[in-house]
Scaffold this motif. Structure first.
Motif, PDB file in Angstrom:
ATOM      1  N   CYS A   1      45.876  46.041  40.957  1.00 36.15           N
ATOM      2  CA  CYS A   1      46.513  44.983  40.409  1.00 36.15           C
ATOM      3  C   CYS A   1      46.436  44.953  38.914  1.00 36.15           C
ATOM      4  O   CYS A   1      45.463  45.131  38.271  1.00 36.15           O
ATOM      5  N   ARG A   2      47.427  44.906  38.317  1.00 34.31           N
ATOM      6  CA  ARG A   2      47.543  44.880  36.754  1.00 34.31           C
ATOM      7  C   ARG A   2      48.178  43.333  36.221  1.00 34.31           C
ATOM      8  O   ARG A   2      49.240  43.001  36.782  1.00 34.31           O
ATOM      9  N   ILE A   3      47.364  42.892  35.335  1.00 35.09           N
ATOM     10  CA  ILE A   3      47.879  41.701  34.563  1.00 35.09           C
ATOM     11  C   ILE A   3      48.378  42.099  33.058  1.00 35.09           C
ATOM     12  O   ILE A   3      47.619  42.856  32.417  1.00 35.09           O
ATOM     13  N   CYS A   4      49.532  41.955  32.831  1.00 36.76           N
ATOM     14  CA  CYS A   4      50.161  42.237  31.779  1.00 36.76           C
ATOM     15  C   CYS A   4      50.932  41.141  30.709  1.00 36.76           C
ATOM     16  O   CYS A   4      51.446  40.289  31.166  1.00 36.76           O
ATOM     17  N   LEU A   5      50.773  41.352  29.394  1.00 35.66           N
ATOM     18  CA  LEU A   5      51.521  40.330  28.648  1.00 35.66           C
ATOM     19  C   LEU A   5      52.393  41.641  27.847  1.00 35.66           C
ATOM     20  O   LEU A   5      52.016  42.559  27.340  1.00 35.66           O
ATOM     21  N   VAL A   6      53.586  41.250  28.174  1.00 36.39           N
ATOM     22  CA  VAL A   6      54.789  42.167  27.656  1.00 36.39           C
ATOM     23  C   VAL A   6      55.463  41.435  26.550  1.00 36.39           C
ATOM     24  O   VAL A   6      55.883  40.495  26.714  1.00 36.39           O
ATOM     25  N   ASN A   7      55.560  42.285  25.429  1.00 34.94           N
ATOM     26  CA  ASN A   7      56.384  41.681  24.204  1.00 34.94           C
ATOM     27  C   ASN A   7      57.663  42.507  24.073  1.00 34.94           C
ATOM     28  O   ASN A   7      57.582  43.881  23.659  1.00 34.94           O
ATOM     29  N   LEU A   8      58.721  41.922  24.437  1.00 41.98           N
ATOM     30  CA  LEU A   8      59.991  42.623  24.183  1.00 41.98           C
ATOM     31  C   LEU A   8      60.680  42.496  22.635  1.00 41.98           C
ATOM     32  O   LEU A   8      60.766  41.271  22.348  1.00 41.98           O
TER      33      LEU A   8
ATOM     34  N   LYS B   1      43.557  46.475  34.030  1.00 41.42           N
ATOM     35  CA  LYS B   1      44.031  46.645  35.497  1.00 41.42           C
ATOM     36  C   LYS B   1      42.494  46.781  36.472  1.00 41.42           C
ATOM     37  O   LYS B   1      41.457  47.114  35.873  1.00 41.42           O
ATOM     38  N   HIS B   2      42.971  46.419  37.556  1.00 46.65           N
ATOM     39  CA  HIS B   2      41.854  46.068  38.640  1.00 46.65           C
ATOM     40  C   HIS B   2      42.262  46.753  39.953  1.00 46.65           C
ATOM     41  O   HIS B   2      43.209  46.501  40.509  1.00 46.65           O
ATOM     42  N   SER B   3      40.989  47.018  40.480  1.00 48.64           N
ATOM     43  CA  SER B   3      41.098  47.638  41.957  1.00 48.64           C
ATOM     44  C   SER B   3      41.028  46.634  42.830  1.00 48.64           C
ATOM     45  O   SER B   3      39.995  45.557  42.742  1.00 48.64           O
ATOM     46  N   VAL B   4      41.865  46.503  43.838  1.00 52.31           N
ATOM     47  CA  VAL B   4      41.948  45.435  44.840  1.00 52.31           C
ATOM     48  C   VAL B   4      40.823  45.842  45.966  1.00 52.31           C
ATOM     49  O   VAL B   4      40.813  47.022  46.602  1.00 52.31           O
ATOM     50  N   PRO B   5      39.774  44.797  46.166  1.00 50.69           N
ATOM     51  CA  PRO B   5      38.778  45.090  47.138  1.00 50.69           C
ATOM     52  C   PRO B   5      39.294  45.400  48.596  1.00 50.69           C
ATOM     53  O   PRO B   5      40.309  44.568  48.843  1.00 50.69           O
ATOM     54  N   PRO B   6      38.947  46.386  49.235  1.00 52.17           N
ATOM     55  CA  PRO B   6      39.355  46.584  50.682  1.00 52.17           C
ATOM     56  C   PRO B   6      39.545  45.595  51.689  1.00 52.17           C
ATOM     57  O   PRO B   6      40.333  45.204  52.311  1.00 52.17           O
TER      58      PRO B   6
ATOM     59  N   PHE C   1      45.175  36.124  46.909  1.00 50.67           N
ATOM     60  CA  PHE C   1      45.674  35.437  45.898  1.00 50.67           C
ATOM     61  C   PHE C   1      44.898  34.791  44.988  1.00 50.67           C
ATOM     62  O   PHE C   1      44.889  34.626  43.804  1.00 50.67           O
ATOM     63  N   ASP C   2      43.663  34.246  45.298  1.00 50.29           N
ATOM     64  CA  ASP C   2      42.489  33.742  44.612  1.00 50.29           C
ATOM     65  C   ASP C   2      42.125  34.880  43.548  1.00 50.29           C
ATOM     66  O   ASP C   2      41.755  34.760  42.645  1.00 50.29           O
TER      67      ASP C   2
ATOM     68  N   HIS D   1      41.908  34.668  39.630  1.00 55.77           N
ATOM     69  CA  HIS D   1      41.009  34.719  38.794  1.00 55.77           C
ATOM     70  C   HIS D   1      41.107  36.102  37.668  1.00 55.77           C
ATOM     71  O   HIS D   1      40.615  35.771  36.595  1.00 55.77           O
ATOM     72  N   ARG D   2      42.021  37.058  38.062  1.00 57.60           N
ATOM     73  CA  ARG D   2      42.107  38.103  37.128  1.00 57.60           C
ATOM     74  C   ARG D   2      43.067  37.644  36.145  1.00 57.60           C
ATOM     75  O   ARG D   2      42.876  38.115  34.726  1.00 57.60           O
ATOM     76  N   ILE D   3      43.876  36.627  36.406  1.00 57.34           N
ATOM     77  CA  ILE D   3      44.926  36.094  35.268  1.00 57.34           C
ATOM     78  C   ILE D   3      43.891  35.299  34.500  1.00 57.34           C
ATOM     79  O   ILE D   3      44.233  35.271  32.975  1.00 57.34           O
ATOM     80  N   ALA D   4      43.005  34.249  35.106  1.00 59.78           N
ATOM     81  CA  ALA D   4      42.197  33.581  34.176  1.00 59.78           C
ATOM     82  C   ALA D   4      41.469  34.425  33.281  1.00 59.78           C
ATOM     83  O   ALA D   4      41.331  34.089  31.959  1.00 59.78           O
ATOM     84  N   ASP D   5      40.736  35.476  33.737  1.00 58.92           N
ATOM     85  CA  ASP D   5      40.063  36.366  32.934  1.00 58.92           C
ATOM     86  C   ASP D   5      40.858  37.030  31.727  1.00 58.92           C
ATOM     87  O   ASP D   5      40.501  37.275  30.727  1.00 58.92           O
TER      88      ASP D   5
END
Length: 487
Positions: free
Chosen positions: A39-46, A58-63, A75-76, A80-84
């Motif tokens: 799962c990747r959280i990105c801020l994209v500046n066009l 970038k985060h590994s999704v737990p099995p 989704f929780d 939380h990754r977005i909050a971080d």
């Protein structure tokens, strides 16, 4: 493909993206890219000049989240990754007033790389899981709404505005970076899973009612991983059947199980295991070897074997010893495993090439210009050819009548005419398989040449360019397009 355009199928899914980027788009947008096991959280500046910059985590999704009866843990986890991510970007928050509830929140594009039937740009319904995922509670529900609920529980100033697919996102990214003259047709994904998206004439998308704009387009999510689940034409071996029976989605995604990176290593493992049990090798493997562990061999092993080549036996032997915890690996053992790995990868690439050929044929781009109209030079060439043929026929008729030719010299032969856009069919690509397996694209192209409707001339017009991590940027581009619609 034609069947999916006309009827409600789980392939050929409309994305509700009705225009492709030109490179002039601007703005900052959040994106979540969920696919495979990451799962990747990105801020994209066009930047508006076909360039962009990204900040991402970038985060590994737990099995235990990937296979779970409930959708809430997944989704929780994303929320939380977005909050971080927001917490580590103080400038991001202050620049948009995200700490102030009176300010506009960030718009987020959600790339959800599983089969969804979209009902609009911002909503859809999950049809089924693949790539080893299994969360029964989420089937039939809207991924955007489930993510928004998790975000709202954390009181984050973020609104999910679009639902994107990895193939669609990669197509939009390639179109943005290549600029308005490239006229990107499609994007192909060869990573953990495989998929493709392409630009279709809106008039052909009969499964969507009320969409009759004659010159409109629709970006289609092919979901080609489930093409031919009935197994009418796909190749089949006992190892394919064994892999399918052990999968979480047995009986579906049959093409994906022969093409994508998630499965190629397992196919190789099953064959090696069969040969070990039949005492076909000199080498031996301990009980702890990856050869005896389900999904113990990654597709990267096939790439490394290919890179070692047949002329570097010592390198291949060492690779096999290290990967399989094997002893007494002979040169013949190494050559046999390399041969099997090459056959698996070659079959995957040729199936991919045949599938890309189908997209090119369906698009009509072999005889069409980028704007969808018959290419003027092509049409004029056909007129010139017809005129030349008629002149030759007239000469023969006069000669047969004994009159002789009224033409003092033979007609000038027609020379091939070059289009001003050089007839390029632009394709974006992403995924470790096409990026790192040495001959994957070469084998793809060989299959395309073997399709009569494409042939060597058509294959030469195809330009495949990497659009790495394009799915996240594509989601941001969709969010940008949604913001323009709102304003």
């Amino acid at each position: 493909m034609k069947d999916g355009l006309a009827h409600q199928r789980v392939w050929q899914l409309p994305s509700y993206v009705r225009r492709v980027p030109t490179g002039g788009e601007k703005g900052k947008f959040l994106a979540v890219d969920l696919g495979g096991s990451n799962c990747r959280i990105c801020l994209v500046n066009l930047h508006g000049d076909s360039t962009f910059t990204t900040i991402q985590s970038k985060h590994s999704v737990p099995p235990g989240v990937m296979v779970n009866p409930s959708s809430r843990p997944l989704f929780d986890f994303i929320g939380h990754r977005i909050a971080d991510f927001l917490a580590t970007q103080p400038d991001l928050c202050s620049s948009r007033g995200l700490r102030n509830s009176n300010q506009q929140p960030y718009q987020l594009g959600f790339t959800f790389s599983f089969t969804c039937e979209q009902t609009s740009l911002a909503s859809g319904r999950l049809i089924h899981w693949d790539k080893g995922w299994d969360i029964p509670e989420a089937i039939g529900r809207d991924p955007c709404q489930m993510l928004q609920d998790a975000i709202d529980c954390l009181r984050l100033p973020v609104v999910v505005t679009v639902l994107a697919n990895d193939g669609v996102g990669t197509l939009l990214t390639r179109s943005y970076t290549s600029g308005p003259t490239a006229s990107t047709l499609a994007a192909i994904i060869f990573g953990t899973g495989t998929n493709a998206a392409y630009v279709e004439k809106l008039s052909n998308v009969r499964r969507v009612s009320g969409e009759t704009k004659p010159d409109g387009i629709m970006v289609m999510n092919t979901e080609w991983g489930c093409f031919d689940d009935q197994m009418e034409v796909l190749p089949r071996t006992s190892f394919d059947d064994e892999l399918d029976r052990a999968s979480a989605d047995s009986g579906t995604q049959m093409m994906e199980k022969r093409v994508s990176g998630l499965y190629l290593g397992e196919l190789l493992r099953l064959i090696i295991l069969d040969l070990l049990r039949g005492n076909a090798f000199t080498m031996t493997c301990s009980n702890a070897s990856r050869a005896f562990q389900r999904d113990g061999i990654d597709s990267s092993f096939l790439s490394e074997l290919a890179k070692a080549g047949r002329d570097h036996a010592e390198r291949a032997i060492q690779l096999i010893e290290d990967t399989l915890s094997a002893e007494n690996v002979s040169e013949a053992d190494a050559q046999a495993i390399q041969l099997i790995a090459t056959a698996i990868a070659r079959r995957a690439a040729r199936l991919a090439g045949a599938s890309l050929a189908s997209i090119i044929i369906q698009s009509g781009r072999l005889e069409m210009s980028p704007d969808g109209a018959p290419e003027p030079e092509y049409s004029m060439h056909r007129i010139q050819r017809f005129t030349s043929d008629m002149a030759l026929l007239w000469r023969r008729l006069l000669r047969l009548a004994g009159i002789g030719s009224p033409i003092g010299k033979p007609p000038v032969p027609i020379q091939p005419l070059k289009s001003k856009w050089d007839n390029i069919i632009d394709i974006g690509a992403d995924g470790s398989l096409i990026e790192f397996y040495p001959s994957f694209e070469t084998e793809m192209r060989g299959a395309m040449r073997d399709v009569p409707e494409v042939g060597p001339a058509g294959e030469q017009r195809v330009r495949i360019s990497m659009a790495k991590d394009g799915s996240g940027v594509g989601a941001a581009l969709m969010a940008q397009a949604a913001s323009e619609v709102e304003t």
